[in-house]
Design an enzyme around this catalytic site. Structure first.
Site, PDB file in Angstrom:
ATOM      1  N   ASP A   1      77.384  84.175  74.484  1.00  0.00           N
ATOM      2  CA  ASP A   1      78.451  84.855  75.204  1.00  0.00           C
ATOM      3  C   ASP A   1      78.722  86.186  74.515  1.00  0.00           C
ATOM      4  OD1 ASP A   1      80.983  85.708  76.214  1.00  0.00           O
ATOM      5  OD2 ASP A   1      81.529  83.639  76.671  1.00  0.00           O
ATOM      6  N   VAL A   2      78.742  87.270  75.275  1.00  0.00           N
ATOM      7  CA  VAL A   2      78.944  88.592  74.658  1.00  0.00           C
ATOM      8  C   VAL A   2      80.318  88.723  74.029  1.00  0.00           C
ATOM      9  CG1 VAL A   2      77.283  89.813  76.116  1.00  0.00           C
ATOM     10  CG2 VAL A   2      79.673  89.594  76.884  1.00  0.00           C
TER      11      VAL A   2
ATOM     12  N   ASN B   1      75.327  95.766  80.215  1.00  0.00           N
ATOM     13  CA  ASN B   1      75.352  95.401  81.629  1.00  0.00           C
ATOM     14  C   ASN B   1      76.264  94.212  81.916  1.00  0.00           C
ATOM     15  OD1 ASN B   1      74.234  95.303  84.469  1.00  0.00           O
ATOM     16  ND2 ASN B   1      73.533  93.322  83.722  1.00  0.00           N
TER      17      ASN B   1
ATOM     18  N   TYR C   1      89.809  94.913  87.930  1.00  0.00           N
ATOM     19  CA  TYR C   1      88.410  95.338  87.814  1.00  0.00           C
ATOM     20  C   TYR C   1      88.319  96.854  87.724  1.00  0.00           C
ATOM     21  CZ  TYR C   1      83.490  96.041  89.021  1.00  0.00           C
ATOM     22  OH  TYR C   1      82.166  96.435  89.016  1.00  0.00           O
TER      23      TYR C   1
ATOM     24  N   LYS D   1      86.827  99.155  84.602  1.00  0.00           N
ATOM     25  CA  LYS D   1      85.719 100.090  84.720  1.00  0.00           C
ATOM     26  C   LYS D   1      86.166 101.521  84.430  1.00  0.00           C
ATOM     27  CE  LYS D   1      82.498  97.109  85.551  1.00  0.00           C
ATOM     28  NZ  LYS D   1      81.422  96.885  84.556  1.00  0.00           N
TER      29      LYS D   1
END
Length: 246
Positions: free
Chosen positions: A54-55, A81, A147, A151
């Site tokens: 898991d990042v 990504n 979201y 971003k």
């Protein structure tokens, strides 16, 4: 153009877009370190290290960079990504625990992996970071405030790191896709349809090209920035949206 001896670390490598990025990099001859919670597919003939992790886990970024150095002796580029859409709802209705998880994946993991890679890049005086942001990181998106905010943060992180890293010979850029043909887009459409009391929503009517992006179209831009673009291109947020925000 073949990227002889280039080593690229890719997070979120198992998803639709991640797999397209991996294939495109492999076709250009890059050697790969692939990170995802489930084992990503490895293109036939590719030289790759696969890390099921898991990042957001503590030490994940340092471990991934360490594997690149141990296996290949170097790291040339990082592609951040990994990402999730988070809650799709009115801003006043979202659960903050879901928003925290969204920012852990989309923002904090991007910062952690970038920091780990940047330490190595500064040591050798070269390197490239490509962050997957979104068109939603350049404008607001109704029913997707968390979201969009995440971003926007990725775009801000990209520009700030580019300003810091230019003197070290490191390029940092963001790719901002619009709507991409993917399971994530399917989930967003379904949820927006639920909120509207209709069938699944679609944005194709708002896109001048009349379709969503093929993942490989985005992957080609990512690979170009990671392997081939002039290093003088840095701090950019490259939009790939079929003219949606033209």
């Amino acid at each position: 153009m073949m990227a002889v001896d280039r080593v690229v670390l890719v997070t979120g490598a198992a998803g639709r877009l991640g797999a397209a990025i991996v294939r495109t990099l492999a076709e250009r001859g890059a050697r790969l370190v692939l990170v995802d919670r489930v084992a990503p597919p490895v293109p036939e003939g590719a030289h790759a290290v696969v890390l099921e992790q898991d990042v957001t886990a503590a030490g994940s970024s340092e471990a991934a960079v360490g594997h690149a150095l141990e296996r290949f002796g170097r790291l040339d580029a990082l592609v951040n990504n990994a990402g999730i859409e988070g809650p799709v709802a009115r801003a006043e209705d979202v659960a903050l625990d879901e928003v925290r998880r969204l920012f852990e994946v989309n923002v904090l993991a991007t910062l952690a992996f970038s920091a780990a890679a940047m330490r190595q890049f500064r040591a050798v005086g070269t390197g490239r970071i490509v962050n997957l942001a979104s068109g939603a990181g350049l404008a607001g998106s109704a029913m997707m405030a968390p979201y969009s905010a995440s971003k926007h943060a990725v775009v801000g992180l990209t520009r700030s790191m580019a300003a810091e890293a230019g003197a070290a010979g490191v390029a940092v850029n963001a790719v901002c896709p619009g709507c991409v043909d993917s399971p994530m887009m399917d989930r967003i459409e379904a949820r927006l349809g639920e909120l509207a009391g209709t069938g699944p929503a679609s944005f194709t009517g708002s896109i001048p090209m009349g379709r969503y992006a093929d993942p490989r179209e985005v992957a080609q831009a990512v690979a170009w920035l990671a392997l081939e673009a002039p290093v003088y291109i840095t701090g950019s947020a490259i939009v790939i949206d079929g003219g949606l925000r033209a």
